[in-house]
Design a protein around this motif. Structure first.
Motif, PDB file in Angstrom:
ATOM      1  N   GLY A  25      19.058   7.086 -23.242  1.00 15.08           N
ATOM      2  CA  GLY A  25      19.371   5.658 -23.223  1.00 15.08           C
ATOM      3  C   GLY A  25      19.214   5.113 -21.808  1.00 15.08           C
ATOM      4  N   GLY A  28      18.274   1.406 -20.492  1.00 15.02           N
ATOM      5  CA  GLY A  28      19.142   0.284 -20.836  1.00 15.02           C
ATOM      6  C   GLY A  28      19.907  -0.273 -19.640  1.00 15.02           C
ATOM      7  N   HIS A  29      20.757  -1.245 -19.934  1.00 21.55           N
ATOM      8  CA  HIS A  29      21.460  -1.979 -18.876  1.00 21.55           C
ATOM      9  C   HIS A  29      22.394  -1.102 -18.052  1.00 21.55           C
ATOM     10  N   VAL A  30      22.946  -0.062 -18.675  1.00 27.11           N
ATOM     11  CA  VAL A  30      23.820   0.851 -17.937  1.00 27.11           C
ATOM     12  C   VAL A  30      23.027   2.068 -17.461  1.00 27.11           C
ATOM     13  N   ASP A  49      14.289   7.435 -23.384  1.00 27.08           N
ATOM     14  CA  ASP A  49      14.682   6.239 -24.130  1.00 27.08           C
ATOM     15  C   ASP A  49      13.620   5.987 -25.194  1.00 27.08           C
ATOM     16  N   HIS A  50      14.058   5.571 -26.392  1.00 20.38           N
ATOM     17  CA  HIS A  50      13.047   5.356 -27.442  1.00 20.38           C
ATOM     18  C   HIS A  50      12.403   3.970 -27.373  1.00 20.38           C
ATOM     19  N   THR A 104      26.675   1.272 -28.182  1.00 19.21           N
ATOM     20  CA  THR A 104      27.664   1.625 -29.211  1.00 19.21           C
ATOM     21  C   THR A 104      28.198   0.338 -29.841  1.00 19.21           C
ATOM     22  N   THR A 139      30.531   3.491 -23.975  1.00 16.07           N
ATOM     23  CA  THR A 139      31.924   3.193 -24.305  1.00 16.07           C
ATOM     24  C   THR A 139      32.151   3.613 -25.751  1.00 16.07           C
ATOM     25  N   GLU A 170      27.759  -5.713 -15.475  1.00 13.31           N
ATOM     26  CA  GLU A 170      26.313  -5.972 -15.408  1.00 13.31           C
ATOM     27  C   GLU A 170      26.011  -6.932 -14.260  1.00 13.31           C
ATOM     28  N   LYS A 276      33.265  -6.493 -28.481  1.00 15.47           N
ATOM     29  CA  LYS A 276      32.993  -5.224 -29.176  1.00 15.47           C
ATOM     30  C   LYS A 276      34.092  -4.201 -28.888  1.00 15.47           C
ATOM     31  N   ARG A 336      22.659 -11.046 -25.094  1.00 13.60           N
ATOM     32  CA  ARG A 336      23.376 -10.331 -26.160  1.00 13.60           C
ATOM     33  C   ARG A 336      24.784 -10.906 -26.329  1.00 13.60           C
TER      34      ARG A 336
HETATM   35  N1  LIG Z   1      26.260  -3.596 -20.366  1.00 15.69           N
HETATM   36  C1  LIG Z   1      27.335  -3.365 -19.645  1.00 15.69           C
HETATM   37  O1  LIG Z   1      27.687  -4.134 -18.736  1.00 15.69           O
HETATM   38  C2  LIG Z   1      28.186  -2.142 -19.877  1.00 15.69           C
HETATM   39  C3  LIG Z   1      29.160  -1.797 -18.948  1.00 15.69           C
HETATM   40  C4  LIG Z   1      29.912  -0.650 -19.160  1.00 15.69           C
HETATM   41  C5  LIG Z   1      29.699   0.114 -20.294  1.00 15.69           C
HETATM   42  N2  LIG Z   1      28.755  -0.261 -21.203  1.00 15.69           N
HETATM   43  C6  LIG Z   1      28.536   0.600 -22.368  1.00 15.69           C
HETATM   44  O2  LIG Z   1      27.366   1.361 -22.119  1.00 15.69           O
HETATM   45  C7  LIG Z   1      26.663   1.617 -23.341  1.00 15.69           C
HETATM   46  C8  LIG Z   1      25.235   1.143 -23.233  1.00 15.69           C
HETATM   47  O3  LIG Z   1      25.238  -0.252 -23.060  1.00 15.69           O
HETATM   48  P1  LIG Z   1      23.952  -1.026 -22.539  1.00 15.69           P
HETATM   49  O4  LIG Z   1      24.388  -2.416 -22.260  1.00 15.69           O
HETATM   50  O5  LIG Z   1      23.283  -0.240 -21.473  1.00 15.69           O
HETATM   51  O6  LIG Z   1      23.054  -0.993 -23.857  1.00 15.69           O
HETATM   52  P2  LIG Z   1      21.460  -1.171 -23.888  1.00 15.69           P
HETATM   53  O7  LIG Z   1      21.137  -1.500 -25.292  1.00 15.69           O
HETATM   54  O8  LIG Z   1      21.027  -2.063 -22.798  1.00 15.69           O
HETATM   55  O9  LIG Z   1      20.928   0.284 -23.546  1.00 15.69           O
HETATM   56  C9  LIG Z   1      20.940   1.359 -24.456  1.00 15.69           C
HETATM   57  C10 LIG Z   1      19.603   2.045 -24.381  1.00 15.69           C
HETATM   58  O10 LIG Z   1      19.654   3.181 -25.241  1.00 15.69           O
HETATM   59  C11 LIG Z   1      18.403   3.286 -25.893  1.00 15.69           C
HETATM   60  N3  LIG Z   1      18.647   4.053 -27.112  1.00 15.69           N
HETATM   61  C12 LIG Z   1      19.480   3.743 -28.129  1.00 15.69           C
HETATM   62  N4  LIG Z   1      19.467   4.709 -29.063  1.00 15.69           N
HETATM   63  C13 LIG Z   1      18.586   5.661 -28.624  1.00 15.69           C
HETATM   64  C14 LIG Z   1      18.134   6.884 -29.140  1.00 15.69           C
HETATM   65  N5  LIG Z   1      18.577   7.344 -30.315  1.00 15.69           N
HETATM   66  N6  LIG Z   1      17.230   7.600 -28.424  1.00 15.69           N
HETATM   67  C15 LIG Z   1      16.779   7.143 -27.247  1.00 15.69           C
HETATM   68  N7  LIG Z   1      17.163   5.978 -26.700  1.00 15.69           N
HETATM   69  C16 LIG Z   1      18.071   5.249 -27.375  1.00 15.69           C
HETATM   70  C17 LIG Z   1      17.965   1.859 -26.127  1.00 15.69           C
HETATM   71  O11 LIG Z   1      16.567   1.759 -26.323  1.00 15.69           O
HETATM   72  C18 LIG Z   1      18.443   1.184 -24.832  1.00 15.69           C
HETATM   73  O12 LIG Z   1      17.425   1.168 -23.849  1.00 15.69           O
HETATM   74  C19 LIG Z   1      27.485   0.917 -24.433  1.00 15.69           C
HETATM   75  O13 LIG Z   1      28.370   1.846 -25.004  1.00 15.69           O
HETATM   76  C20 LIG Z   1      28.242  -0.138 -23.666  1.00 15.69           C
HETATM   77  O14 LIG Z   1      29.436  -0.507 -24.312  1.00 15.69           O
HETATM   78  C21 LIG Z   1      27.976  -1.348 -21.009  1.00 15.69           C
END
Ligand SMILES: NC(=O)c1ccc[n+]([C@@H]2O[C@H](COP(=O)([O-])OP(=O)(O)OC[C@H]3O[C@@H](n4cnc5c(N)ncnc54)[C@H](O)[C@@H]3O)[C@@H](O)[C@H]2O)c1
Length: 411
Positions: A25, A28-30, A49-50, A104, A139, A170, A276, A336
């Protein structure tokens, strides 16, 4: 940790290469800021990442989203060969440490899916190796660490497991990753030590806890923030209903009064995490979470409250309404769970026409320019308090719950 050598930047995986850290993953943003930060501190990091488009962008040196300070850092770690991204699931087994940071989300009924991470790990189990360290960073619903441990046992795998929640906001990741202390939730001393060593790349402030404590610590953190925003928004509505300006009241009550410094201003409390994670905690407590559900009603209700107020003052049904800022928060391109879109939907029923604009959002083809919005709107609403709007002095009325334009927040 071995320092990475210069590596080719295509998307396929050279399986002769060993990496320090793989991040599932990681585009993604994290995951991406974390991967860049760890690579910038000397680890070799393989992103898995997919999302093919995001993986291509990363390997090309382009951030798939805005994150302050990340562009230059990404270029540097790519140049040094310490970062690469791939869509090949074999990446999961290519490193000593696997960090999982997939999304999640709750479903359309606001239910969490505790099996989401165990399911993904099962689907790539052929690549996992017993000597690996598995760090959960998404999370998670409380109990998921235990569920993952059981899943691994069922798969005959003996990885060390730790839950180390991400707590950055973020847009601030590239500073906060190095400045925030790191919670390390692990059941065994070895897992705690190994996970602590990984995060010592970023900070020397490692706080060891049980996984269940870390799971609730993360949820409580986001819930606390969401509840505070709900208090502010409720106070805003009370003051507004009585013809008073909440922001003026907030500023005087907090002036030289330390116990009230953390009362936030009003505004849309949105985005992919806060609601969420409030719903995750509610589900965990068998939906017995009056405070959390109240906070949801207040925060999610603010767009409708604003529209109802505006309807009492303006012939909305005959007006073109412009929304300035569609991202879920200031200076972000992330839409989002943005409440600006809820506002847009409500106005779609109640106004003659709705125009939406945002200087950062690139993923919504319906957006129009700021100029067109200003020119054609009879009424404006600030949806996201981007700095760019602060200097605007439109002649049309503006609903500015954020107090960005300095004209008061009353609506
Ligand atoms: N965005 C925030 O500010 C923030 C802060 C703290 C914690 N979090 C937590 O971090 C987690 C990720 O959040 P995010 O905002 O980065 O989400 P996101 O959707 O931006 O990133 C998730 C990434 O995972 C990849 N992915 C998902 N399923 C996959 C799989 N089966 N195989 C390969 N890649 C896969 C997606 O393509 C995506 O790039 C969540 O649990 C979120 O609650 C987010």
């Amino acid at each position: 940790m071995t320092t990475g050598q210069a590596r080719s930047r295509n998307e396929t995986l050279d399986d002769s290469q060993a990496w320090d850290i793989a991040v599932l993953g990681g585009a993604g943003h994290v995951g991406l800021p974390l991967s860049i930060a760890m690579a910038s501190r000397g680890a070799s990091v393989l992103i898995f990442d997919h999302d093919e488009a995001a993986v291509k962008l990363v390997n090309r040196g382009d951030m798939p989203f805005r994150e302050a300070g990340a562009d230059a850092a990404l270029a540097q770690v790519l140049e040094s060969g310490r970062l690469r991204a791939t869509t090949d699931p074999a990446a999961a087994g290519a490193a000593e440490t696997l960090i999982v940071v997939i999304g999640t989300p709750v479903d359309e009924h606001l239910n969490p899916d505790p099996n989401a991470i165990p399911r993904v790990l099962s689907s790539i189990s052929q690549y996992l190796r017993s000597e690996q360290l598995l760090i959960l960073r998404s999370t998670i619903y409380p109990g998921v660490t235990r569920l993952v441990e059981r899943t691994l046992v069922d798969l005959n795998l003996e990885l060390d497991v730790a839950f180390c929640p991400e707590r950055i906001a973020e847009g601030h990741a590239m500073t906060e990753l190095f400045s925030l202390p790191q919670l390390v939730g692990a059941r065994s001393e070895r897992a705690a030590k190994r996970a602590g060593d990984v995060f010592r790349l970023l900070t020397d402030r490692i706080i060891e806890v049980d996984p269940e404590e870390a799971e609730l610590a993360k949820l409580f953190t986001n819930n606390w923030r969401y509840l505070k925003f709900a208090v502010a928004n409720q106070f805003y509505m009370i003051a507004n209903d009585h013809g008073l300006d909440y922001e003026r009241i907030r500023l005087v009550l907090a002036q030289d009064y330390p116990r009230a410094q953390d009362l936030p201003g009003a505004g849309f409390a949105a985005g992919p995490c806060l609601l969420k994670d409030t719903m995750q905690l509610a589900a965990f407590n068998d939906n017995n979470y009056f405070l959390g559900h109240s906070a949801m009603l207040i925060n999610e209700g603010l767009p409708l409250y604003l529209v109802q107020q505006l309807e009492t003052m303006h012939p909305l049904a005959e007006m073109t309404v412009g929304i300035l800022g569609m991202a879920f928060k200031a200076q972000s391109d992330d839409i989002r769970s943005s409440l600006s879109y809820k506002l847009k939907r409500i106005l779609g029923f109640r106004a003659r026409r709705v125009l939406c604009t945002d200087p950062f959002v690139t993923t919504d083809p319906e957006l129009v320019s700021l100029e067109q919005t200003l020119e054609e709107s009879d009424l404006l609403i600030i949806g996201a308090p981007h700095e760019q709007y602060r200097r605007l002095q439109p002649a049309t009325p503006v609903a500015d719950v954020w107090g960005l334009l300095g004209r008061g927040v009353r609506v």
